[in-house]
Design an enzyme around this catalytic site. Sequence first.
Site, PDB file in Angstrom:
ATOM      1  N   GLU A   1      53.356  14.788  36.344  1.00 41.69           N
ATOM      2  CA  GLU A   1      54.611  14.068  36.095  1.00 41.69           C
ATOM      3  C   GLU A   1      54.641  12.741  36.847  1.00 41.69           C
ATOM      4  OE1 GLU A   1      58.033  13.720  37.719  1.00 41.69           O
ATOM      5  OE2 GLU A   1      58.059  15.277  39.269  1.00 41.69           O
TER       6      GLU A   1
ATOM      7  N   HIS B   1      61.972  14.346  42.572  1.00 43.10           N
ATOM      8  CA  HIS B   1      60.628  14.015  42.072  1.00 43.10           C
ATOM      9  C   HIS B   1      59.757  13.389  43.156  1.00 43.10           C
ATOM     10  CE1 HIS B   1      61.641  14.798  37.859  1.00 43.10           C
ATOM     11  NE2 HIS B   1      62.831  14.300  38.151  1.00 43.10           N
TER      12      HIS B   1
ATOM     13  N   ALA C   1      75.257  20.291  38.167  1.00 42.54           N
ATOM     14  CA  ALA C   1      75.528  21.723  38.216  1.00 42.54           C
ATOM     15  C   ALA C   1      74.246  22.506  38.528  1.00 42.54           C
ATOM     16  CB  ALA C   1      76.122  22.189  36.886  1.00 42.54           C
TER      17      ALA C   1
ATOM     18  N   ASP D   1      57.855  19.463  37.012  1.00 43.15           N
ATOM     19  CA  ASP D   1      58.574  18.452  37.800  1.00 43.15           C
ATOM     20  C   ASP D   1      58.560  18.941  39.233  1.00 43.15           C
ATOM     21  OD1 ASP D   1      59.105  17.008  35.573  1.00 43.15           O
ATOM     22  OD2 ASP D   1      61.279  17.309  35.580  1.00 43.15           O
TER      23      ASP D   1
ATOM     24  N   ASP E   1      73.986  13.434  18.938  1.00 48.08           N
ATOM     25  CA  ASP E   1      74.310  14.251  20.107  1.00 48.08           C
ATOM     26  C   ASP E   1      73.103  14.417  21.025  1.00 48.08           C
ATOM     27  OD1 ASP E   1      76.886  14.630  19.044  1.00 48.08           O
ATOM     28  OD2 ASP E   1      76.153  16.264  17.804  1.00 48.08           O
TER      29      ASP E   1
ATOM     30  N   GLY F   1      76.254   7.996  17.265  1.00 48.31           N
ATOM     31  CA  GLY F   1      76.805   9.264  16.816  1.00 48.31           C
ATOM     32  C   GLY F   1      75.900  10.463  17.020  1.00 48.31           C
TER      33      GLY F   1
END
Lengths: 553, 553
Positions: free
Chosen positions: A193, A367, A231, A161, A49, A47
């Site tokens: 990274e 990456h 996106a 990154d 988010d 539950g």
Amino acid sequence: MKNTNKVKIIPLGGLHEIGKNLTVIEYREDIIIIDCGMTFPEDEMLGIDVVIPDVTYLENNKNRIRGLVLTHGHEDHIGAIPYVMRKLDLDIYGTGLTIGLLENKLKEHRLSRDKLHVVNAGDVVKLGKMEVEWISVNHSIPDSCALAIKTPLGYIYHSGDFKVDFTPISGEPINLTRIAEIGKKGVLAMIGESTNVLRPGYTMSESKVGETFNRLFQSLQDNRIIIATFASNVHRVQQIINSAEKYGRKVVLSGRSMVNVTETARRLGQFRVKKDTFVDIKDMDKYDDSELVLITTGSQGEPMSALTRIAYGEHRKIQLTPNDAVILSATPIPGNENAVTKVINRLLERGAKVIYETLSEIHVSGHACQEELKLILSLVKPKYFIPAHGEVRHLMEHAKIATQMGIPEENIFIMENGNCLEISQKEAKLVGDVPSGNILVDGLGVGDVGNIVLRDRRHLSEDGLIIVVITITKEGKVVSGPDIISRGFVYVRESEDLIEDAKNVVRKILKEDSRENLKDWNGLKSDIRDNLRSYIFKNTKRNPMILPIIMEV
Amino acid sequence: MKNTNKVKIIPLGGLHEIGKNLTVIEYREDIIIIDCGMTFPEDEMLGIDVVIPDVTYLENNKNRIRGLVLTHGHEDHIGAIPYVMRKLDLDIYGTGLTIGLLENKLKEHRLSRDKLHVVNAGDVVKLGKMEVEWISVNHSIPDSCALAIKTPLGYIYHSGDFKVDFTPISGEPINLTRIAEIGKKGVLAMIGESTNVLRPGYTMSESKVGETFNRLFQSLQDNRIIIATFASNVHRVQQIINSAEKYGRKVVLSGRSMVNVTETARRLGQFRVKKDTFVDIKDMDKYDDSELVLITTGSQGEPMSALTRIAYGEHRKIQLTPNDAVILSATPIPGNENAVTKVINRLLERGAKVIYETLSEIHVSGHACQEELKLILSLVKPKYFIPAHGEVRHLMEHAKIATQMGIPEENIFIMENGNCLEISQKEAKLVGDVPSGNILVDGLGVGDVGNIVLRDRRHLSEDGLIIVVITITKEGKVVSGPDIISRGFVYVRESEDLIEDAKNVVRKILKEDSRENLKDWNGLKSDIRDNLRSYIFKNTKRNPMILPIIMEV
């Protein structure tokens, strides 16, 4: 006198995990925060988010914070800002698209955008006694940067990154020259990274995907083409636009975040696109299949995304036909494999062609692989090295590579969130921990769902619940009940006998217990719970939550 | 007169899915069942233990069933038998290990083992007017077979699960000669497994893994070696034994299924092992690290498995030390990736070396890749082809390959579970559906958990529940309550105001409603539910299950 000429590095997120990146850099009284990301809940966080880092330490040192500096605009680097901003009043610095995306996010949360500052790669911002320089790198979102933080003890280099792309779609290749200069000046410590550290070789250039798109557009001449991708991968969208323009197709965007991010990037001048290439989704019907390419969200099989709705025939404006060719231009993030596979199967069942990773080269990572990581290490030449952004297996492998590159093992620190690394001219050492951890966000609640609530959700999810209600007078006389109500346990209609027998178990307890006992409600409740649990388990091998409720009249 | 000279093929499981394989073959009055497997629940099937096929059709045609014939002993081929046996009285035929494993399973379920029949590869069993022949194939469990079912219209060839291994560990390579003979005699229809159809080329031989083991044993001379693999992969265990004996190590087994399967296979003479190679786990301490190899379950990160318990320091007999080298000799099954990754990270955190797939060649698949599938198609030369054992994307790809091999498109049937394919001398066609689907097993309950129960579990798992209890007299006077109890929603202690306000929402309804309304309990309950839901959602953006309970006194 105590030597205060020290730098501290304190990761509050992103170590021993992928996501919720947040690193604290301190010099004397000054604190700089690098990134402030969120992560998605693990399976057992029912539950929930999103998950954000615990910033108690920053709240306790509010007055020392000079600013939050951002490497790029992905959720795992900026996603926690709306929650953290409610507790901390921050000046925030980032490049154009990074701040543009953050602005959208703050607008949605109805938070102030007054303290956002746009910088360009190459800019230097003085924050207290430290100076932060943005250095452009390549990544799967434009305007990505590494950070060089100048301290009196030398630079702290944070890789952000990145990948090394010599033929990127727009902008420059990673600024290796500046990285080399910083390396030459002297880097005290590097935070690097580790996402792709388990992969040998080099990550392919983003432009490779464009070649594949061109080939596909050529072979799918008569089909309507639907491409799902992230996106935020503006360069991927640019390449789809390029192929569309080359092969005479209009571009339609679908999915809220696809429309939003693309608009933001367009406003910032990040697209090269002809005036009439974009077509609104409501004008789509004016064109033939062969004249259209749709770019949608949903490459991860997200349940409410455009592509998933298309696959399940639930998209209000896009109906799938056997003349559609769907390209998934993304790799499933670990944990999303099954969701993506389901969408692929649904699309195929509905007659569409589906082109995805297993079958074709339609995605490259953002990456760096092993050889790129080595390249950067060889230029930065840090004295101390902290592998970051990864699970233990990634951090350890990155440490191994750094050792191979000549960094002494004792100068490499595999840190955990909350660890505090103190670096002086002389040495570096771990000097204890500050609070850190996962803060769970559920609806409007930030941190109000903890282990007990999650344990209850888990219990309820596995075998449901049984409620036993009894009304008892002050004198200990049962005047109503036991009633039994269950949810998520069995079909009540098909299990009437079981429920009736369960009532008898309770009735027996009520009869056996003396009047005095019936006033000891806690004892009575635990009697009911224990007896009912063993009765139910014996008969069903299930263990539902049992809630006895006693009403007094 | 109606032509009754027809064969029917009815898959009841294994199509549009991976798992719960069950195929029905009919000729006139005779029914043969091929395999009877289970599958694991999908993420949204909360609390479910296993999933089995709906066999209503077989129950309705009990008297026509001549036998259940098994291809091999994996769970997705035999796992549903204990549940189906309660409804159907079946004669069951299979090879040695297959029946051996089934015996163990039936013993656990306290079911009769009276009607089990052991056959050997090459045996032919007459069942009604059909004859079933077992043909040995290679797979990741010994004694695997394809089936050639002779009917008056020609053979039905069922591939079973298979690969083509020219250098298998024990036994023979797949019997291509016999497959060719059957093909020459005339195969009416072939049912072909599709698990690896998306992979080009050939699957590597199992013996390749042995070479890797030898290399690893040599380089890990001083370490204790722990290898996790599938218990049923007897040949993998054999190869570990081979390396152990070669490099002077004793073999210790850990994990219930590893011990059970290995014992069964040993009893059947399937291991070549020296007398004193196996050592009981309780005698392990008598040996140095360098003298031991442990074989365990848990290669899929299963929560209660031996390897997971070792990784979390919860194994009663095996404590991990930095001198341990853990080899995961398996690929994560889709959906298990995150669980496996967690175990790997825990092992690394505890200082062990971990060797797993991304880094080394320590596993090969048991399923045929594209070139092997073509090889079998070229030998079997079926008139009709039914790709099976796979999701849509697999079935479609397999159909494509069959087309390339010269089978006319109209002779290839991408079927769904429950579809009924009727084949006569003249033609093949789909002639309607029989009942099919998923039967969910939860504890002792088979099929008593359905959509409503699952929907409730899902709802409870996401935002928990709120119970409102009120006691009302027959005259409609409230004498106790409203009380509010919540679980899995918020910490009650930190949300006292919210709960108090929620009570006020209920009090307001009780006050507003006339005495008459208070007797309309359904109306009152739905008032409470609606008002409370919107109050709670407005204040928390959560949507817990709301259960109003009214007690009458």
